[in-house]
Design a protein around this motif. Structure first.
Motif, short mmCIF file in Angstrom:
data_model
loop_
_atom_site.label_atom_id
_atom_site.label_comp_id
_atom_site.label_asym_id
_atom_site.label_seq_id
_atom_site.Cartn_x
_atom_site.Cartn_y
_atom_site.Cartn_z
N PHE A 59 9.63 3.27 8.82
CA PHE A 59 9.20 2.95 7.46
C PHE A 59 9.65 1.56 7.00
O PHE A 59 9.28 1.12 5.91
CB PHE A 59 9.61 4.05 6.48
N CYS A 60 10.44 0.86 7.84
CA CYS A 60 10.70 -0.55 7.55
C CYS A 60 9.43 -1.37 7.75
O CYS A 60 9.37 -2.53 7.35
CB CYS A 60 11.82 -1.09 8.44
N ILE A 89 2.44 1.20 8.58
CA ILE A 89 2.29 2.66 8.67
C ILE A 89 1.11 3.13 7.83
O ILE A 89 0.30 3.96 8.27
CB ILE A 89 3.60 3.37 8.23
N ARG A 90 0.98 2.59 6.64
CA ARG A 90 -0.16 2.99 5.81
C ARG A 90 -1.48 2.68 6.52
O ARG A 90 -2.39 3.49 6.57
CB ARG A 90 -0.11 2.26 4.46
N LYS A 91 -1.54 1.48 7.09
CA LYS A 91 -2.79 1.08 7.78
C LYS A 91 -3.05 1.96 9.00
O LYS A 91 -4.19 2.28 9.32
CB LYS A 91 -2.72 -0.40 8.16
N ILE A 92 -1.99 2.33 9.69
CA ILE A 92 -2.14 3.21 10.86
C ILE A 92 -2.73 4.55 10.43
O ILE A 92 -3.67 5.07 11.03
CB ILE A 92 -0.77 3.42 11.56
N TRP A 97 -4.37 5.34 7.64
CA TRP A 97 -5.74 5.20 7.13
C TRP A 97 -6.72 5.01 8.29
O TRP A 97 -7.80 5.60 8.30
CB TRP A 97 -5.84 4.01 6.16
N TYR A 98 -6.32 4.20 9.26
CA TYR A 98 -7.22 3.98 10.40
C TYR A 98 -7.42 5.30 11.17
O TYR A 98 -8.55 5.65 11.53
CB TYR A 98 -6.63 2.90 11.33
N GLY A 99 -6.34 6.01 11.41
CA GLY A 99 -6.44 7.29 12.11
C GLY A 99 -7.35 8.27 11.38
O GLY A 99 -8.15 8.99 11.99
N GLN A 100 -7.23 8.27 10.06
CA GLN A 100 -8.07 9.19 9.28
C GLN A 100 -9.54 8.79 9.38
O GLN A 100 -10.43 9.64 9.49
CB GLN A 100 -7.61 9.19 7.82
N ASP A 101 -9.82 7.48 9.37
CA ASP A 101 -11.20 7.01 9.53
C ASP A 101 -11.78 7.42 10.88
O ASP A 101 -12.91 7.89 10.98
CB ASP A 101 -11.27 5.48 9.41
N VAL A 102 -10.98 7.22 11.92
CA VAL A 102 -11.45 7.55 13.27
C VAL A 102 -11.71 9.06 13.37
O VAL A 102 -12.71 9.50 13.94
CB VAL A 102 -10.41 7.12 14.33
N ALA A 103 -10.82 9.83 12.78
CA ALA A 103 -10.98 11.29 12.82
C ALA A 103 -12.30 11.70 12.16
O ALA A 103 -13.03 12.56 12.67
CB ALA A 103 -9.80 11.95 12.11
N THR A 155 11.92 4.53 0.10
CA THR A 155 11.66 4.30 -1.32
C THR A 155 10.83 5.48 -1.84
O THR A 155 10.28 6.27 -1.06
CB THR A 155 10.85 3.00 -1.52
N GLU A 156 10.72 5.55 -3.15
CA GLU A 156 9.95 6.65 -3.75
C GLU A 156 8.48 6.60 -3.31
O GLU A 156 7.86 7.62 -3.02
CB GLU A 156 10.06 6.54 -5.29
N GLU A 157 7.96 5.39 -3.23
CA GLU A 157 6.56 5.23 -2.82
C GLU A 157 6.37 5.68 -1.36
O GLU A 157 5.40 6.37 -1.03
CB GLU A 157 6.14 3.76 -2.99
N GLN A 158 7.31 5.31 -0.51
CA GLN A 158 7.23 5.71 0.90
C GLN A 158 7.31 7.23 1.04
O GLN A 158 6.60 7.85 1.83
CB GLN A 158 8.35 5.03 1.70
N LEU A 159 8.17 7.80 0.23
CA LEU A 159 8.34 9.26 0.25
C LEU A 159 7.05 9.96 -0.19
O LEU A 159 6.62 10.95 0.42
CB LEU A 159 9.51 9.59 -0.68
N ASP A 160 6.43 9.44 -1.24
CA ASP A 160 5.16 10.01 -1.69
C ASP A 160 4.13 9.95 -0.56
O ASP A 160 3.39 10.91 -0.32
CB ASP A 160 4.60 9.22 -2.89
N PHE A 161 4.10 8.81 0.14
CA PHE A 161 3.11 8.64 1.21
C PHE A 161 3.40 9.61 2.37
O PHE A 161 2.50 10.23 2.93
CB PHE A 161 3.13 7.19 1.70
N LEU A 162 4.68 9.74 2.69
CA LEU A 162 5.09 10.65 3.77
C LEU A 162 4.65 12.08 3.45
O LEU A 162 4.05 12.77 4.28
CB LEU A 162 6.61 10.58 3.94
N ILE A 163 4.95 12.51 2.24
CA ILE A 163 4.64 13.88 1.84
C ILE A 163 3.13 14.11 1.83
O ILE A 163 2.64 15.16 2.26
CB ILE A 163 5.25 14.17 0.45
N ALA A 164 2.39 13.11 1.41
CA ALA A 164 0.94 13.28 1.28
C ALA A 164 0.21 13.26 2.62
O ALA A 164 -0.86 13.86 2.76
CB ALA A 164 0.38 12.19 0.37
N ASN A 165 0.78 12.58 3.62
CA ASN A 165 -0.02 12.32 4.81
C ASN A 165 0.52 12.87 6.13
O ASN A 165 -0.21 12.89 7.12
CB ASN A 165 -0.21 10.80 4.98
N PHE A 166 1.77 13.26 6.17
CA PHE A 166 2.33 13.68 7.46
C PHE A 166 2.45 15.20 7.53
O PHE A 166 2.83 15.84 6.55
CB PHE A 166 3.68 12.99 7.70
#
Ligand code: SF4
Ligand code: SF4
Ligand code: SF4
Length: 475
Positions: free
Chosen positions: A163-164, A169-172, A174-180, A198-209
């Motif tokens: 997450f550094c 990671i976001r682009k990865i 999103w790209y994976g979701q598009d390909v799927a 960060t809080e934003e990273q945590l939100d993204f993790l929870i929503a997508n992983f």
């Protein structure tokens, strides 16, 4: 070296284990087990090595053989085989070797470029995209061919904290979701993280992983001491916040705790702490620290196998009472495999520099072990990956069929020769001699067998003079 894919020679594999209650007959390939007495062991081994000995046995002895034979103890079973032919449907991406922590035992010198002066690097997006294209295409083709594949899997890991490289990671994802969506093949995303987000990273993790692995050293003081922030400050408060949010969100997550000699006696207490604070975690994984990477420059040492085993078993009692699933990687009596991990099938792992390695712990070309584990790279000129088939063939030989040190070990088809990076550190396959971890793997696997036997009522078989061959004692 090729993987030897031979059928078991006669006689079938049958081991005699012993504990304070006496002998245990164990057939690893079928995972059949039974408590026995010495005379039952003698006739079982005689019949297994030469079935014609049955004729010279007494009626009681023959009854023992028949009871075991009816339950499958003498059946020959095929050896397990790992997948050959490199058509991965999974990739592990190391987005960066940068890190916001400085763990004292880090195998990869996270945040410091591997310890050999390599620069801090972020994976180019194109490398991640072509990795995803490759596995998604394979998944689609294999599904269309009727193979039991349900998705492609993108795991985010690192020789640093992934997450550094959050933007990547976001682009990865999103790209994976598009390909799927385009290929109509579901995508699954897993992440291994140190949890300092960060809080934003945590939100993204929870929503997508779909599944998350968090490294946490079990108690606040150990976490702060062993896994400090790059600034030197403690990291527990940040990590605690992450884990509480994951629990709250109902995310499937596991905790990995690296156990040093200094903390080994606290293993039961760690289970209590985790159960109290992070209820419902998927599993708690204890692993003794392995002295490599930054660990060699620190005062951390591996606990003795005796201390680790004793405390693991005490922790297991707590875990069972508290409903926590406890794991150690070398003890897995429920698995029948010929390799410890996917290394021999060419696990597709891409480093920030675009090198392809089969081993998570070997991620720099400057690491001498890369000669064994690196088997491809992203070729900028071609715009795609190139793989070295000879290297893949060599990797295929990293299986327990070729580790003769393990030939007479009852864990052979469970532990499967242990982690190749650890036990083959710079030595040829033929020189595999196990490691200090063998003592732990054997003791904890034996304990798994004992627990299965002891969950069943002991039924005394009169003919077997005390041999428990009742079906309820057999698995
Ligand atoms: S978080 Fe992981 S990569 Fe970073 S220093 Fe710790 S062990 Fe190494
Ligand atoms: S060889 Fe060992 S370190 Fe490498 S991926 Fe397998 S288990 Fe992990
Ligand atoms: S000898 Fe050691 S490495 Fe080999 S299977 Fe047994 S426990 Fe594992």
């Amino acid at each position: 070296m090729d993987c030897k894919r031979t059928q078991p020679p006669a006689p079938p594999e049958l081991f005699v284990l012993r504990d304070e209650q006496g002998p245990i007959l164990y057939a690893p390939l079928s995972r059949l087990m039974a408590r026995a007495n010495d005379s039952a062991v003698r006739v079982a081994l005689a019949y297994a090595s030469d079935p014609s000995t049955l004729d010279g046995m007494t009626q009681d002895e023959q009854d023992v053989v028949f009871a075991l034979r009816d339950r499958g103890f003498f059946e020959q079973r095929a050896y397990p085989q790992h997948e050959v032919g490199f058509r991965p449907v999974q990739v592990t991406l190391f987005p960066t070797n940068n890190c916001n922590l400085r763990c004292s035992y880090c195998y990869a010198f996270g945040g410091e470029g591997g310890g050999n002066g390599e620069p801090l690097t972020t994976m180019p997006l194109e490398v991640a995209q072509r990795s995803i294209d490759l596995i998604a295409r394979n998944a689609k083709e294999r599904m269309d061919a009727g193979e039991p594949i349900r998705n492609f899997l993108v795991s985010i890991h690192g020789n640093g904290e992934p997450f550094c490289a959050y933007d990547l990671i976001r682009k990865i994802v999103w790209y994976g979701q598009d390909v799927a969506e385009r290929l109509e093949v579901p995508a699954v995303f897993n992440a291994a993280t140190n949890g300092v987000l960060t809080e934003e990273q945590l939100d993204f993790l929870i929503a997508n992983f779909h599944s998350v692995n968090i490294s946490f050293d079990g108690l606040p003081a150990y976490q702060d001491a062993n896994r400090p922030l790059a600034s030197g400050a403690g990291s527990f408060a940040r990590l605690d916040h992450t884990m509480r949010r994951l629990v709250e969100a109902g995310v499937d997550f596991g905790i990995r705790t690296t156990v040093t000699a200094a903390m080994v006696e606290s293993m039961p207490q760690i289970v209590e702490f985790v159960a109290d604070n992070y209820p419902g975690i998927e599993q708690l994984h204890f692993e003794p620290v392995w002295e490599c990477g930054r660990c060699k420059t620190s005062t951390d040492t591996m606990p003795s196998p005796q201390d680790f085993t004793r405390n693991y078993l005490a922790a297991l009692e707590v875990a069972q009472r508290r409903g926590v699933r406890l794991v150690f990687s070398g003890a897995r009596q429920d698995m029948i495999v010929d390799t410890f991990c996917k290394v021999s099938s060419g696990s597709f792992t891409v480093t920030p520099t675009g090198d392809v390695t089969a081993c998570y712990e070997v991620s720099y070309a400057s690491d001498p072990r890369s000669k064994r584990f690196f088997f491809g790279r992203f070729d900028q000129a071609v715009g795609d990956f190139v793989f070295d088939q000879d290297k893949l063939d060599e990797l295929s030989g990293l299986c327990v069929h070729n580790f003769h040190f393990c030939d007479n070990c009852f864990c052979r088809w469970h532990c499967a020769g242990d982690c190749a990076a650890k036990v083959l550190d710079g030595i040829p396959i033929e020189e595999h001699q196990g490691s200090v971890r063998c003592q732990i793997s054997r003791a904890l696997t034996l304990n798994q067998i004992q627990r299965k036997l002891d969950w069943k009522p002991a039924i005394k078989d009169e003919h077997a003079q005390g041999t428990d061959t009742d079906a309820r004692g057999v698995h």
